[in-house]
Design an enzyme around this catalytic site. Structure first.
Site, PDB file in Angstrom:
ATOM      1  N   TYR A  31       3.112  -8.189   3.772  1.00  0.00           N
ATOM      2  CA  TYR A  31       4.291  -7.518   4.537  1.00  0.00           C
ATOM      3  C   TYR A  31       5.739  -7.357   3.765  1.00  0.00           C
ATOM      4  CZ  TYR A  31       4.048 -12.544   5.842  1.00  0.00           C
ATOM      5  OH  TYR A  31       4.011 -14.007   5.998  1.00  0.00           O
TER       6      TYR A  31
ATOM      7  N   CYS B   8      -9.007  -6.669  -7.375  1.00  0.00           N
ATOM      8  CA  CYS B   8      -9.178  -5.102  -7.380  1.00  0.00           C
ATOM      9  C   CYS B   8      -8.364  -4.612  -6.209  1.00  0.00           C
ATOM     10  CB  CYS B   8     -10.521  -5.141  -7.514  1.00  0.00           C
ATOM     11  SG  CYS B   8     -11.418  -6.089  -8.860  1.00  0.00           S
TER      12      CYS B   8
END
Ligand SMILES: *Cc1c(COP(=O)(O)O)cnc(C)c1O
Length: 431
Positions: free
Chosen positions: A334, A361
């Site tokens: 967030y 990744c």
């Protein structure tokens, strides 16, 4: 610097509570979480003293375990006379195994399983915060089965907008947490709780959200709760002995944010409570508060080793570290903002602006973007500050990255509190 426990020593190294972070990185390896015990104790005392002074002797602080639940934290807070909220069997078990007194625990969570309810009653937790009708019935049945009575508080949705991020706002009418007043359901909730024999209703609970810097939402929430309490007293003759007003006091994560005056805010809440009790002729309830982040956040610093610095012309500079969203997912989740510095160049000016990237990744694996930083190079130690809350507790093994160790600093001395995960830890449940 951001907090009084952060400083720079004669060698130009960043220090936490007087301990040289560059030396700690060398001693324990990176990534590494550091935790300043004195800072945690300081925060505990500010809260505990304020609730005793402005509310009552039986008023108490319940540390919200989810911010950081490790055995050592329960040992530290119990010495400071701080109770704790637990939300899962895992947090409950951690506290119990740390030797924490079960009656100091409050069992929380918006979907307690029968197994968790049974375990909590079996250990003898002090109370439950009940979130919904189904749970009320379930706790009552299990308590009756076990021949015990459960002390409960009912979670009421105050329908307050506390001006924080959507993801950490919890008090609005349509929240997944608690039972709303407006729809008439909260009244039914109280009626039902009072009718069940193995439940002892000791009060109400509310919590409007996290990272709240103003005291107005708390005053508004208190008023909603006391209006509700007065109404229930009229209807059922029941008045709460305890009122839990939740947690969520803001923490200074960045230079641009202010410092919240915890004592001053609690004083104002205490005055408001006095006024409301008089207005509604209610006996003054004892008050519980449940701070999480503001107990542990500023005590924490995360250390990484810089692996690479990549300049993409005028577009962006990436400083890549040996951790990332696996030990701090909050920017990815967030966009929570943190400050960072190069611990071995702490005296130097922050002359670049960069994105700090992790090793997972995902392009979103970032500690932050547009962050001012000292010019970095491979091998530097990068420190991210104010990471004591919701970092280790939200860490994962994504990409089979091992979780870092936690080292506690007290009066400049360091000790290991949580070991670094090993490769064997990572595969230990694989068949
Ligand atoms: C998360 C939470 C807290 C603690 O919030 P902080 O922002 O960490 O202080 C307190 N009470 C409840 C019910 C919560 O969900």
């Amino acid at each position: 610097m951001l907090h009084s426990n952060y400083s720079v020593n004669g060698e130009g190294h960043f220090t936490l509570c007087g301990a040289d972070t560059v030396k700690l990185a060398e001693k324990y390896g990176t990534p590494l979480y550091l935790l300043d015990e004195n800072d945690i104790v300081k925060q505990c005392r500010i809260y505990r003293n304020a609730v005793k002074k402005y509310f009552s002797e039986k008023s108490a602080i319940y540390y919200a375990s989810k911010a950081l639940s490790i055995k050592e934290i329960y040992r530290i807070i119990e010495k400071e006379d701080i109770n704790a909220d637990v939300v899962s069997l895992g947090e409950l078990y951690t506290a119990i195994k740390a030797g924490y007194t079960p009656s100091r625990l409050c069992m929380h969570g918006n979907n307690k399983t029968p197994e968790e309810i049974r375990a909590a009653l079996g250990y003898g937790v002090g109370s439950f915060v009940v979130e919904c009708f189904d749970e009320l019935d379930s706790i009552s049945e299990i308590a009756s089965d076990m021949g015990v009575t459960a002390k409960i508080l009912l979670r009421i949705t105050p329908n307050i907008d506390c001006h924080t991020l959507e993801a950490i706002s919890t008090g609005k009418l349509d929240s997944k947490f608690g039972v709303p007043i407006e729809t008439g359901q909260a009244e039914k909730f109280v009626e039902r709780a009072l009718s069940l024999p193995h439940l002892d209703l000791i009060g109400y609970h509310c919590h409007c959200g996290s990272q709240v810097f103003e005291h107005e939402p708390y005053l508004d929430q208190l008023e909603v709760m006391m209006v509700f309490a007065a109404d229930m007293k009229k209807k059922f003759g029941y008045a709460p002995e305890y009122l839990n007003i939740g947690g969520g006091f803001g923490v200074r994560y960045n230079e641009s944010e202010g410092e919240i005056d915890i004592d001053g805010s609690i004083k104002l809440i205490g005055e408001k409570l006095t006024e409301l009790c008089e207005r509604f002729s209610l006996e003054r309830p004892h008050v519980f508060m449940e701070p999480g982040r503001s107990i542990v956040a500023s005590a924490g610093v995360t250390l990484y080793t810089v692996g690479s610095v990549k300049n993409i012309g005028d577009f962006r500079t990436y400083v890549t570290v040996d951790g990332g969203m696996s030990d701090n997912p909050r920017y990815a989740l967030y966009k929570a903002r943190y400050d960072a510095l190069i611990a071995n160049k702490a005296n130097m000016p922050k002359d670049i602006v960069c994105s700090i990237a992790g090793r997972c990744c995902e392009s979103g694996d970032l500690i932050g973007e547009d962050m001012p930083l000292q010019s970095a190079e491979r091998g530097d130690i990068l420190a991210v500050t104010v990471t004591g809350a919701y970092n280790y507790s939200m860490a994962s093994n994504y990409n089979r990255v091992a979780r870092p160790a936690i080292v506690v600093i007290k009066d400049g001395e360091d000790r290991l509190a949580v070991r670094r995960e090993t490769l064997d830890n990572i595969i230990e449940n694989d068949i």
